[in-house]
Structures are given as C-alpha cells and as structure tokens.
Design a protein around this motif. Sequence first.
Motif, PDB file in Angstrom:
ATOM      1  N   VAL A  26       0.788  -1.246   0.000  1.00 22.60           N
ATOM      2  CA  VAL A  26       0.000   0.000   0.000  1.00 22.60           C
ATOM      3  C   VAL A  26       0.821   1.298   0.000  1.00 22.60           C
ATOM      4  CG1 VAL A  26      -2.014  -1.025   1.081  1.00 22.60           C
ATOM      5  CG2 VAL A  26      -0.208  -0.075   2.521  1.00 22.60           C
ATOM      6  N   ARG A  27       2.137   1.201   0.174  1.00 28.42           N
ATOM      7  CA  ARG A  27       2.939   2.436   0.160  1.00 28.42           C
ATOM      8  C   ARG A  27       2.918   3.077  -1.231  1.00 28.42           C
ATOM      9  NH1 ARG A  27       2.448   1.937   5.168  1.00 28.42           N
ATOM     10  NH2 ARG A  27       4.181   1.183   6.438  1.00 28.42           N
ATOM     11  N   ALA A  28       3.105   4.404  -1.250  1.00 26.64           N
ATOM     12  CA  ALA A  28       3.015   5.130  -2.524  1.00 26.64           C
ATOM     13  C   ALA A  28       4.107   4.665  -3.489  1.00 26.64           C
ATOM     14  CB  ALA A  28       3.134   6.625  -2.275  1.00 26.64           C
ATOM     15  N   LYS A  29       3.678   4.612  -4.750  1.00 24.52           N
ATOM     16  CA  LYS A  29       4.535   4.165  -5.841  1.00 24.52           C
ATOM     17  C   LYS A  29       5.855   4.961  -5.901  1.00 24.52           C
ATOM     18  CE  LYS A  29       3.667   4.374 -10.643  1.00 24.52           C
ATOM     19  NZ  LYS A  29       3.118   5.401 -11.422  1.00 24.52           N
ATOM     20  N   GLU A  30       5.729   6.310  -5.717  1.00 26.41           N
ATOM     21  CA  GLU A  30       6.943   7.136  -5.856  1.00 26.41           C
ATOM     22  C   GLU A  30       7.974   6.807  -4.772  1.00 26.41           C
ATOM     23  OE1 GLU A  30       3.890   8.208  -5.417  1.00 26.41           O
ATOM     24  OE2 GLU A  30       3.735   9.895  -4.030  1.00 26.41           O
ATOM     25  N   PHE A  31       7.497   6.441  -3.572  1.00 27.19           N
ATOM     26  CA  PHE A  31       8.453   6.078  -2.502  1.00 27.19           C
ATOM     27  C   PHE A  31       9.126   4.751  -2.840  1.00 27.19           C
ATOM     28  CE2 PHE A  31       5.412   8.551   0.397  1.00 27.19           C
ATOM     29  CZ  PHE A  31       6.135   9.724   0.232  1.00 27.19           C
ATOM     30  N   GLN A  32       8.357   3.878  -3.475  1.00 27.34           N
ATOM     31  CA  GLN A  32       8.926   2.572  -3.850  1.00 27.34           C
ATOM     32  C   GLN A  32       9.940   2.750  -4.987  1.00 27.34           C
ATOM     33  OE1 GLN A  32       5.215   0.367  -4.353  1.00 27.34           O
ATOM     34  NE2 GLN A  32       5.309  -0.279  -2.214  1.00 27.34           N
ATOM     35  N   GLU A  33       9.642   3.670  -5.906  1.00 35.96           N
ATOM     36  CA  GLU A  33      10.603   3.945  -6.995  1.00 35.96           C
ATOM     37  C   GLU A  33      11.884   4.557  -6.434  1.00 35.96           C
ATOM     38  OE1 GLU A  33       7.298   4.551 -10.554  1.00 35.96           O
ATOM     39  OE2 GLU A  33       7.951   6.280  -9.368  1.00 35.96           O
ATOM     40  N   GLN A  34      11.716   5.498  -5.463  1.00 38.94           N
ATOM     41  CA  GLN A  34      12.902   6.117  -4.835  1.00 38.94           C
ATOM     42  C   GLN A  34      13.721   5.072  -4.066  1.00 38.94           C
ATOM     43  OE1 GLN A  34      11.100   9.195  -2.429  1.00 38.94           O
ATOM     44  NE2 GLN A  34      10.435  10.323  -4.240  1.00 38.94           N
ATOM     45  N   SER A  35      13.022   4.110  -3.478  1.00 41.12           N
ATOM     46  CA  SER A  35      13.719   3.054  -2.734  1.00 41.12           C
ATOM     47  C   SER A  35      14.596   2.231  -3.676  1.00 41.12           C
ATOM     48  CB  SER A  35      12.708   2.137  -2.040  1.00 41.12           C
ATOM     49  OG  SER A  35      11.948   2.875  -1.118  1.00 41.12           O
ATOM     50  N   ILE A  36      14.089   1.974  -4.882  1.00 39.54           N
ATOM     51  CA  ILE A  36      14.880   1.210  -5.867  1.00 39.54           C
ATOM     52  C   ILE A  36      16.153   1.987  -6.213  1.00 39.54           C
ATOM     53  CG2 ILE A  36      14.926   0.372  -8.268  1.00 39.54           C
ATOM     54  CD1 ILE A  36      11.983  -0.414  -7.936  1.00 39.54           C
ATOM     55  N   VAL A  37      16.031   3.308  -6.390  1.00 40.84           N
ATOM     56  CA  VAL A  37      17.211   4.128  -6.721  1.00 40.84           C
ATOM     57  C   VAL A  37      18.254   4.029  -5.601  1.00 40.84           C
ATOM     58  CG1 VAL A  37      18.025   6.497  -7.139  1.00 40.84           C
ATOM     59  CG2 VAL A  37      15.887   5.706  -8.195  1.00 40.84           C
ATOM     60  N   LYS A  38      17.785   4.139  -4.346  1.00 39.07           N
ATOM     61  CA  LYS A  38      18.714   4.050  -3.199  1.00 39.07           C
ATOM     62  C   LYS A  38      19.378   2.680  -3.141  1.00 39.07           C
ATOM     63  CE  LYS A  38      16.752   7.501  -0.213  1.00 39.07           C
ATOM     64  NZ  LYS A  38      15.535   7.731   0.513  1.00 39.07           N
ATOM     65  N   LEU A  39      18.589   1.635  -3.390  1.00 37.89           N
ATOM     66  CA  LEU A  39      19.145   0.277  -3.328  1.00 37.89           C
ATOM     67  C   LEU A  39      20.120   0.021  -4.470  1.00 37.89           C
ATOM     68  CD1 LEU A  39      15.928  -1.654  -2.299  1.00 37.89           C
ATOM     69  CD2 LEU A  39      18.047  -1.557  -0.978  1.00 37.89           C
ATOM     70  N   GLU A  40      19.854   0.635  -5.630  1.00 32.21           N
ATOM     71  CA  GLU A  40      20.788   0.436  -6.744  1.00 32.21           C
ATOM     72  C   GLU A  40      22.122   1.129  -6.458  1.00 32.21           C
ATOM     73  OE1 GLU A  40      18.325   1.244 -10.165  1.00 32.21           O
ATOM     74  OE2 GLU A  40      17.974  -0.922 -10.425  1.00 32.21           O
ATOM     75  N   GLU A  41      22.065   2.263  -5.736  1.00 30.55           N
ATOM     76  CA  GLU A  41      23.321   2.922  -5.320  1.00 30.55           C
ATOM     77  C   GLU A  41      24.078   2.012  -4.347  1.00 30.55           C
ATOM     78  OE1 GLU A  41      21.475   7.420  -5.652  1.00 30.55           O
ATOM     79  OE2 GLU A  41      22.033   6.674  -3.668  1.00 30.55           O
ATOM     80  N   LEU A  42      23.317   1.410  -3.427  1.00 31.22           N
ATOM     81  CA  LEU A  42      23.914   0.499  -2.446  1.00 31.22           C
ATOM     82  C   LEU A  42      24.534  -0.718  -3.145  1.00 31.22           C
ATOM     83  CD1 LEU A  42      24.240  -0.098   0.630  1.00 31.22           C
ATOM     84  CD2 LEU A  42      22.064  -1.309   0.522  1.00 31.22           C
ATOM     85  N   LEU A  43      23.824  -1.204  -4.146  1.00 25.87           N
ATOM     86  CA  LEU A  43      24.298  -2.353  -4.918  1.00 25.87           C
ATOM     87  C   LEU A  43      25.639  -2.023  -5.597  1.00 25.87           C
ATOM     88  CD1 LEU A  43      23.553  -5.188  -5.876  1.00 25.87           C
ATOM     89  CD2 LEU A  43      22.094  -4.183  -7.617  1.00 25.87           C
ATOM     90  N   ALA A  44      25.738  -0.807  -6.137  1.00 20.54           N
ATOM     91  CA  ALA A  44      26.988  -0.396  -6.788  1.00 20.54           C
ATOM     92  C   ALA A  44      28.124  -0.338  -5.761  1.00 20.54           C
ATOM     93  CB  ALA A  44      26.801   0.965  -7.461  1.00 20.54           C
ATOM     94  N   GLU A  45      27.808   0.121  -4.540  1.00 20.43           N
ATOM     95  CA  GLU A  45      28.831   0.146  -3.474  1.00 20.43           C
ATOM     96  C   GLU A  45      29.276  -1.273  -3.124  1.00 20.43           C
ATOM     97  OE1 GLU A  45      27.820   2.543   0.039  1.00 20.43           O
ATOM     98  OE2 GLU A  45      26.407   3.609  -1.228  1.00 20.43           O
ATOM     99  N   CYS A  46      28.313  -2.212  -3.066  1.00 18.65           N
ATOM    100  CA  CYS A  46      28.646  -3.613  -2.762  1.00 18.65           C
ATOM    101  C   CYS A  46      29.600  -4.154  -3.834  1.00 18.65           C
ATOM    102  CB  CYS A  46      27.404  -4.509  -2.772  1.00 18.65           C
ATOM    103  SG  CYS A  46      26.154  -4.118  -1.557  1.00 18.65           S
ATOM    104  N   SER A  47      29.283  -3.880  -5.096  1.00 18.72           N
ATOM    105  CA  SER A  47      30.082  -4.425  -6.197  1.00 18.72           C
ATOM    106  C   SER A  47      31.492  -3.850  -6.180  1.00 18.72           C
ATOM    107  CB  SER A  47      29.420  -4.126  -7.541  1.00 18.72           C
ATOM    108  OG  SER A  47      28.099  -4.613  -7.516  1.00 18.72           O
ATOM    109  N   GLN A  48      31.595  -2.540  -5.893  1.00 21.85           N
ATOM    110  CA  GLN A  48      32.922  -1.897  -5.824  1.00 21.85           C
ATOM    111  C   GLN A  48      33.763  -2.522  -4.721  1.00 21.85           C
ATOM    112  OE1 GLN A  48      32.589   2.299  -5.207  1.00 21.85           O
ATOM    113  NE2 GLN A  48      32.324   2.721  -7.393  1.00 21.85           N
TER     114      GLN A  48
END
Length: 241
Positions: A26-48
């Motif tokens: 039920v959370r707003a779509k835009e917050f879920q989209e922003q969460s994906i952006v944050k997680l993709e940044e985190l993913l890049a840090e993990c890979s580095q």
Amino acid sequence: MKHPIESFRDHFKDVVEEVQRFAVFVRAKEFQEQSIVKLEELLAECSQAKDKAIAEQSEDTANAYLAFEFMAKALVEEFRFYLALKADAPDSAWDHLVNAESSSAAAMKSHAVASHLDGYIQRLHALERLLFPQPVFFSSGFIVRESECSICGVEYGECTHVKGRPYMGKLCARIVKKAELQEVSVVSDPADKHCRALHYTDNGITRNVFTQRAVPDEDAEQSPPAYPEGRADAPSGSAEA
Ligand SMILES: [Zn+2]
C-alpha cells in the motif's frame, strides 16, 4: 577499529531500514521507486567493495560482499514486484517475486552475513501463496553430455569447485554445454519457478492464467521469462547452481 565488513554491514543496515518501511504493497509508488534508486546505489557500493576484495585476493571478504549484493538485489526485486502488481502486470510481478526468492537464497549460500534471511524468504513465499493461484510448473529432465565449471572453465566434476558454493566473490554453477532432453513434465515443486504455463485454452479462446484475459494468438506463444542480471543460477537446462 571496526573491521571494514562490520562498518559496511552497519551502513547496509541503515539503508535497508530506511527503505524497508516502503516494502509494503500500500505504500506510494513514488516512494517505492525512490527506494529502488537508493538500493541500486547500495548495490553499486557492494560491487565496488567486492571488486576491491577480489583484487586483494581476500576470499571471505569478497564472498561477504557477494552476499550483500544478492540481498540488495532481492530487495530491488521485491520493490519491482509491488510496482508490477500496481501496473496490472501479474506475469512480471511473478518473475520479480521469484527473482527476490532466488537472490535471497543465493545470498544465504554466499556468506554467513546473510544467514538471517529465513524469515524474509518465508514472507516472500507467503506473498506468493496468497497473491497468485498455484501455477502449473514444468520441469525438464535431460542427460548432460558436456558441462563446465563456471569458476575455472574445466569439465564439471574434474575440479574441486562445487555448484552453489562461493569462490572469491562468485557462486559456482554448472554450465551445461550439451544435453539431451529426455522429457518435460508437469511438477508442483520445480527447480525453476519461472518455468510455468502462461496461458490456457478454454472453448477455443486462449487466456492468461493469472488475469484470465483473452490473449491474441500471436502473443499466445510462450515467451522466455525475465531473469535478473547476474543471477548465479541460470535458467534450468543451461546451468545449475
Ligand atoms: Zn572449477
């Protein structure tokens, strides 16, 4: 001084806690989209961090970062699952949910930093059972004629690597090069939940198994499912991990 893995784990936990409150349908779509952006940044840090550990030949550390990568991927897939449901795209939602399950399982195989995921995986399975009708799964039985180890490239079984185990930041998979298909059977507990019936025919009309909408004949051909990038265990029939 804290071990770099412990500092990274604290940082990882902070980001995950920040986004996890939006990992509810039920959370707003835009917050879920922003969460994906944050997680993709985190993913890049993990890979580095993983690449650095590999360069330093620090195997345990590289495997820990591999587990963090899989955990971040699982969460990205969970958010994509909610967004696909909201977009009235249940086939895509199914694929993202299954990807979240397999990424979580891969994280647990990679390193003990992901040993706490049992409850998370159970939650994903619960969503699967509650939101989707039980799909008809297919499983292919084949005789492997030629396969190789994804870690060192020699004939699988000739080296000491074991599929599903981590080696210097990678999970070993058996890559099937040549195989003879023996049978395709309908199963209830498949190795690969992407292999399922997408359509059925009723009174001459082909329908989507999830939505039950009629599908045009040209779309009724079974299309290949979506697999996450960098998935350690490739589709059944080509590799096993
Ligand atoms: Zn090998």
